[in-house]
Design an enzyme around this catalytic site. Structure first.
Site, short mmCIF file in Angstrom:
data_model
loop_
_atom_site.label_atom_id
_atom_site.label_comp_id
_atom_site.label_asym_id
_atom_site.label_seq_id
_atom_site.Cartn_x
_atom_site.Cartn_y
_atom_site.Cartn_z
N GLY A 163 0.82 -1.22 0.00
CA GLY A 163 0.00 0.00 0.00
C GLY A 163 0.85 1.26 0.00
O GLY A 163 0.62 2.16 0.82
N GLY A 188 -0.73 8.10 1.28
CA GLY A 188 -0.70 8.15 2.74
C GLY A 188 0.63 7.76 3.37
O GLY A 188 1.71 8.11 2.87
N GLY A 227 2.01 4.81 3.65
CA GLY A 227 2.81 3.86 2.88
C GLY A 227 3.76 4.58 1.95
O GLY A 227 4.94 4.23 1.82
N SER A 238 -3.75 -0.21 14.87
CA SER A 238 -4.45 1.03 15.26
C SER A 238 -4.86 0.94 16.72
O SER A 238 -5.09 -0.15 17.26
CB SER A 238 -5.69 1.22 14.40
OG SER A 238 -6.48 2.26 14.93
N TYR A 255 -13.37 -3.10 11.36
CA TYR A 255 -12.04 -2.47 11.27
C TYR A 255 -11.27 -2.71 12.57
O TYR A 255 -10.11 -3.14 12.55
CB TYR A 255 -12.20 -0.97 11.00
CG TYR A 255 -10.89 -0.23 10.85
CD1 TYR A 255 -10.14 -0.33 9.67
CD2 TYR A 255 -10.38 0.57 11.88
CE1 TYR A 255 -8.93 0.35 9.54
CE2 TYR A 255 -9.17 1.24 11.75
CZ TYR A 255 -8.47 1.13 10.57
OH TYR A 255 -7.25 1.79 10.44
N1 LIG Z 1 -5.17 7.26 8.68
C1 LIG Z 1 -5.28 6.95 9.95
O1 LIG Z 1 -5.70 7.75 10.79
C2 LIG Z 1 -4.86 5.57 10.43
C3 LIG Z 1 -4.90 5.31 11.81
C4 LIG Z 1 -4.51 4.04 12.25
C5 LIG Z 1 -4.08 3.08 11.34
N2 LIG Z 1 -4.08 3.38 10.00
C6 LIG Z 1 -3.61 2.33 9.08
O2 LIG Z 1 -2.54 2.84 8.31
C7 LIG Z 1 -2.42 2.08 7.10
C8 LIG Z 1 -2.20 3.03 5.93
O3 LIG Z 1 -3.40 3.77 5.72
P1 LIG Z 1 -3.43 5.32 5.30
O4 LIG Z 1 -4.12 6.03 6.39
O5 LIG Z 1 -2.10 5.77 4.85
O6 LIG Z 1 -4.50 5.26 4.10
P2 LIG Z 1 -4.38 5.31 2.51
O7 LIG Z 1 -3.73 6.56 2.06
O8 LIG Z 1 -5.77 5.03 2.04
O9 LIG Z 1 -3.42 4.09 2.16
C9 LIG Z 1 -3.88 2.77 2.07
C10 LIG Z 1 -3.02 2.03 1.08
O10 LIG Z 1 -3.48 0.66 1.04
C11 LIG Z 1 -3.67 0.29 -0.31
N3 LIG Z 1 -4.69 -0.74 -0.48
C12 LIG Z 1 -6.03 -0.66 -0.26
N4 LIG Z 1 -6.63 -1.80 -0.61
C13 LIG Z 1 -5.66 -2.63 -1.07
C14 LIG Z 1 -5.64 -3.94 -1.59
N5 LIG Z 1 -6.78 -4.65 -1.75
N6 LIG Z 1 -4.45 -4.48 -1.97
C15 LIG Z 1 -3.31 -3.77 -1.86
N7 LIG Z 1 -3.25 -2.52 -1.39
C16 LIG Z 1 -4.42 -1.95 -1.00
C17 LIG Z 1 -4.11 1.58 -1.00
O11 LIG Z 1 -3.94 1.45 -2.41
P3 LIG Z 1 -4.91 2.25 -3.43
O12 LIG Z 1 -4.64 3.69 -3.17
O13 LIG Z 1 -4.49 1.76 -4.78
O14 LIG Z 1 -6.31 1.83 -3.06
C18 LIG Z 1 -3.16 2.58 -0.36
O15 LIG Z 1 -1.92 2.57 -1.00
C19 LIG Z 1 -3.70 1.25 7.02
O16 LIG Z 1 -3.41 -0.08 7.41
C20 LIG Z 1 -4.62 1.90 8.03
O17 LIG Z 1 -5.57 0.99 8.55
C21 LIG Z 1 -4.45 4.60 9.53
#
Ligand SMILES: NC(=O)c1ccc[n+]([C@@H]2O[C@H](COP(=O)([O-])OP(=O)(O)OC[C@H]3O[C@@H](n4cnc5c(N)ncnc54)[C@H](OP(=O)(O)O)[C@@H]3O)[C@@H](O)[C@H]2O)c1
Length: 320
Positions: A45, A49, A51, A174, A199
């Site tokens: 990912g 974000g 990643g 999380s 989630y």
């Molecule tokens: N944001 C927060 O406040 C927060 C808090 C706690 C934990 N997290 C965790 O942090 C991690 C990163 O999330 P983020 O907040 O940076 O969100 P994000 O920007 O939406 O990043 C998520 C990434 O996961 C990829 N992804 C989604 N579905 C997928 C699939 N089926 N196969 C492969 N890749 C896939 C997305 O790719 P596409 O863009 O191509 O869909 C994107 O690159 C996640 O595990 C999330 O649960 C986030």
């Protein structure tokens, strides 16, 4: 009107600015200068974000960075952006759909064939706000992307990770795992009528998996960590609907940026001296006490067995 501005708007504005400054001050920052030249890392990912910020940081440190991407075009664009920003051309895009066990297996086969070592695996890909949608494998979409596939991918790459001295696994979990009481391992795919609960369940499973794997890897040099990155302004919340959507819109001003959110992930991946904390959960670059929901050793063992069955891990694939 002037009265309204003075008594309501101004105090709200001042308090908001002070809260924002406070949040900036307490946010953890990875200051470790570890060089990653000669190291191979995987980030799932990485197209947006945290990643993306994590992959960018690893590239800046000189690593060979493998991007596990859902969308090939987005993956290629991300690769170019990283190369342009860092000058590191050793960036590889590989297709990876965490909603498909076949795709995870193909990705792992590809990595096992092309790499002779793997220093860091970051299980970052995740989704939120998705309801009872199922994957083609017949599991809750959120459970499969956020947990089952991370479990499968990690197991399929363990041989390579074990071969590599001092390799690390970072699971992006999380704080919501804290609120998932009474996890029932026999009903991991049950939809409770609330996407937030699924989630939280997926993130608690990641946390329990982290602790159990750390225990199983005690006699090796592989270490594993789980992370709560903070509340971060990313695309993750785009699927959130109803009242939550307005809360997110209002709250975004207080959220961390993706770069800030990535710091704890980077810390767990590169900081020296945390090897003794394998299995630990990190927030703002510091190890925090285990959540009450993540203390039951028998539950961790049971979850492991059930997860092996769900992802169809074959005996010859188990390398612990
Ligand atoms: N944001 C927060 O406040 C927060 C808090 C706690 C934990 N997290 C965790 O942090 C991690 C990163 O999330 P983020 O907040 O940076 O969100 P994000 O920007 O939406 O990043 C998520 C990434 O996961 C990829 N992804 C989604 N579905 C997928 C699939 N089926 N196969 C492969 N890749 C896939 C997305 O790719 P596409 O863009 O191509 O869909 C994107 O690159 C996640 O595990 C999330 O649960 C986030």
């Amino acid at each position: 009107m002037a009265n309204f501005l003075l008594t309501i708007v101004l105090p709200v504005f001042v308090i908001s600015v002070l809260v924002k400054i406070y949040l900036k001050l307490i946010a953890g920052w990875c200051k470790c200068k570890t060089c990653l030249v000669g190291k191979t890392v995987i980030v799932t990912g990485p197209t947006s974000g945290m990643g993306y910020e994590t992959a960018l940081d690893f590239a800046q440190r000189g690593a060979r960075v493998i991007l596990g991407c859902l969308d090939k075009r987005e993956g290629e664009e991300t690769k170019l952006k990283i190369i342009n920003e860092t000058g590191n051309a050793n960036i590889i895009v590989k297709p990876l759909d965490m909603a498909s066990f076949d795709s995870v297996r193909a990705f792992a086969r590809d990595v096992n064939a092309s790499e002779d070592h793997l220093d860091i695996l970051v299980n970052n890909a995740g989704v939120a706000g998705i309801g009872d949608r199922l994957t083609q494998d017949g599991h809750l979409y959120t459970m499969q992307v956020n947990y089952f596939s991370a479990f499968l991918l990690t197991n399929l790459l363990l041989g390579l990770l074990k071969k590599t001295k001092n390799s690390r696994i970072v699971n992006v979990a999380s704080v919501v795992a804290k609120y998932e009481y009474h996890l029932d391992c026999t009903r991991l795919d049950h939809y409770p009528g609330n996407y937030q609960k699924v989630y939280s369940r997926s993130k608690l499973c990641l946390l329990l998996f982290t602790i159990e794997l750390a225990k199983r890897l005690q006699s090796t040099t592989v270490t594993i960590y789980s992370v709560h990155p903070g509340v971060v302004s990313t695309h993750l919340f785009e699927n959130v609907h109803g009242f939550g959507k307005y809360l997110v819109a209002l709250g975004r001003v207080f959220f961390k940026t993706s770069e800030e959110g990535a710091q704890t992930i980077i810390h767990c991946a590169v900081s020296k001296g945390i090897e003794g904390d394998s299995g630990g959960h990190f927030v703002d670059c510091r190890k925090v006490p285990r959540y009450e929901t993540a203390k039951d050793g028998a539950l961790m063992e049971k979850l492991w067995v059930v997860s092996e069955e769900i992802v169809h891990l074959r005996p010859e694939e188990v390398v612990i």
